[in-house]
Write an enzyme that holds these catalytic residues in place. Sequence first.
Site, PDB file in Angstrom:
ATOM      1  N   HIS A  22       0.899  -1.323  -0.060  1.00  0.00           N
ATOM      2  CA  HIS A  22      -0.104  -0.009   0.058  1.00  0.00           C
ATOM      3  C   HIS A  22       0.834   1.385  -0.234  1.00  0.00           C
ATOM      4  O   HIS A  22       0.793   2.156   0.763  1.00  0.00           O
ATOM      5  CB  HIS A  22      -1.105   0.076   1.094  1.00  0.00           C
ATOM      6  N   HIS A  76      -4.927 -11.370  12.961  1.00  0.00           N
ATOM      7  CA  HIS A  76      -4.970 -10.063  12.383  1.00  0.00           C
ATOM      8  C   HIS A  76      -5.833 -10.019  11.302  1.00  0.00           C
ATOM      9  O   HIS A  76      -5.515 -11.006  10.332  1.00  0.00           O
ATOM     10  CB  HIS A  76      -3.519  -9.228  12.332  1.00  0.00           C
ATOM     11  N   GLU A  78      -6.232  -8.033   8.515  1.00  0.00           N
ATOM     12  CA  GLU A  78      -5.587  -7.428   7.148  1.00  0.00           C
ATOM     13  C   GLU A  78      -5.201  -8.343   6.284  1.00  0.00           C
ATOM     14  O   GLU A  78      -5.015  -9.474   6.428  1.00  0.00           O
ATOM     15  CB  GLU A  78      -4.322  -6.452   7.688  1.00  0.00           C
ATOM     16  N   ASP A  80      -3.309  -9.130   3.883  1.00  0.00           N
ATOM     17  CA  ASP A  80      -2.071  -9.962   4.023  1.00  0.00           C
ATOM     18  C   ASP A  80      -2.027 -11.223   4.981  1.00  0.00           C
ATOM     19  O   ASP A  80      -1.104 -12.090   4.699  1.00  0.00           O
ATOM     20  CB  ASP A  80      -0.783  -9.143   4.002  1.00  0.00           C
ATOM     21  N   HIS A 142      -1.266  -3.722  14.826  1.00  0.00           N
ATOM     22  CA  HIS A 142      -1.278  -2.681  13.675  1.00  0.00           C
ATOM     23  C   HIS A 142      -2.857  -1.922  13.561  1.00  0.00           C
ATOM     24  O   HIS A 142      -2.891  -1.055  13.279  1.00  0.00           O
ATOM     25  CB  HIS A 142      -0.776  -3.200  12.499  1.00  0.00           C
ATOM     26  N   ASP A 161       2.124  -8.560  13.228  1.00  0.00           N
ATOM     27  CA  ASP A 161       2.912  -7.510  12.445  1.00  0.00           C
ATOM     28  C   ASP A 161       4.258  -7.139  13.237  1.00  0.00           C
ATOM     29  O   ASP A 161       5.052  -6.372  12.513  1.00  0.00           O
ATOM     30  CB  ASP A 161       1.907  -6.508  12.185  1.00  0.00           C
ATOM     31  N   TYR A 189      10.475  -0.965   8.136  1.00  0.00           N
ATOM     32  CA  TYR A 189       8.967  -1.429   8.441  1.00  0.00           C
ATOM     33  C   TYR A 189       8.410  -0.676   9.470  1.00  0.00           C
ATOM     34  O   TYR A 189       7.428  -0.333   9.608  1.00  0.00           O
ATOM     35  CB  TYR A 189       9.117  -3.014   8.663  1.00  0.00           C
ATOM     36  N   HIS A 220       5.740 -11.464   8.973  1.00  0.00           N
ATOM     37  CA  HIS A 220       6.661 -10.807   7.796  1.00  0.00           C
ATOM     38  C   HIS A 220       7.943 -10.959   8.074  1.00  0.00           C
ATOM     39  O   HIS A 220       8.348 -10.750   9.214  1.00  0.00           O
ATOM     40  CB  HIS A 220       6.302  -9.618   7.518  1.00  0.00           C
TER      41      HIS A 220
HETATM   42 FE1  FEO Z   1      -1.337  -5.118   9.383  1.00  0.00          FE
HETATM   43 FE2  FEO Z   1       0.908  -7.386   7.893  1.00  0.00          FE
HETATM   44  O1  FEO Z   1      -0.826  -6.678   8.295  1.00  0.00           O
END
Ligand code: FEO
Length: 391
Positions: A22, A76, A78, A80, A142, A161, A189, A220
């Site tokens: 994003h 989470h 989101e 991803d 996040h 995250d 990050y 991640h």
């Molecule tokens: Fe808040 Fe890696 O997503």
Amino acid sequence: MVQLREGIHWVGAVDWSVRSFHGYITHRGSSYNSYLVVDEKVALIDFVKAPFAEEQVTKISEIIDPKRVDYIVANHAEPDHSGSIRMVLEACSNAELVATERCMNTLWKYYGGDIKATPIEKKPSLKLGKRSLSFVPVPMAHWPDSMVSYMPEEKLLFSNDAFGQHLASSGRFDDEVDAAELMQEASTYYANILMPLWRSVSRALKALEGVPLEMIAPSHGIIWRKDPGKILKAYQGWVAGETKKKAVVVYDTMWGSTQLLARAIADGVASKGVEVKVHNLGASPNSDVIADILDAKAILVGSPTLNNHIFPTIGGFLAYMRGLKPMNKIGAAFGSYGWAGGAKKIVEAEMQAAGIQMVESDIDFVFHPNGDEVKRAHAFGQGIAEKILGA
Ligand code: FEO
């Protein structure tokens, strides 16, 4: 097959080609980590991004029949970390989905209200056999729905995250990748994802104080097993807004005038022994600039006046920076113009709105700066360096 501990498998996906998250330019790709715990009960922790759904199901199938998965933990919502939800739920058809209430509500908005889940508010931990999982909500680290899952028997934190990096690699652990690259991606990050949420991250760090941690497995990038203390210490510095004696000069230019000033200011800063980084927004993505700003004390932004306004790249950068709320910075604006100026004032107002403590600047010249004006820009840079040294 990669295991974190016996029976704790990595079943995520490495995304070597993603270059924009994003708008955050991910030069080194990323990964969407997911973990499968095989004990008397079987638990899957987190989904992955949609294009990798099949890969995740295949990885699970190579370890165990997906129908044997008892629980799926969604830390989470989101996309991803949730994009593979439909395919994974179909494959793991006997699994009970566990998430925070807010996560469930968000998953329903993205994927449909027919998805069944148990809120962790009713099931705050899971006994899996020799191992267990405890769920700790960490709202806004996040999104409001975010949580982490802790396995006390292994001193292992599935942090989602937090503590992640956008870093694609063949190694899964901190001792298998280049240490400098790893810390650069961890700080980039933090700066681009978590910096404005420092209060929430700080609360999460406080909650972790005294919790024994031998491994941190984010969603991640790499897993911290050699030295989880290293990333915890770095986060403590970042949430505290620690800076070093460093300035970042950010500019764009029409006919080279603002660039000439930017270079003179940077030389002035460096002449006093203060580190300086220079970013031309015609070449540097906003996310690279923000990464450099994280530990800088001063931000100096230069814009030409274009049609009585700021240059569009500068406008985009200022909007991006304002959202990320850099902490504990001083700043100044400079620029050039043709007949009526105006950009410098707009830049100053935007920087002030971003919470930056502004230093007065008269570096704003008509058309191409002459020799004296370039010297003034150099001296201005020296003055900024002195403020940094005195801070
Ligand atoms: Fe808040 Fe890696 O997503």
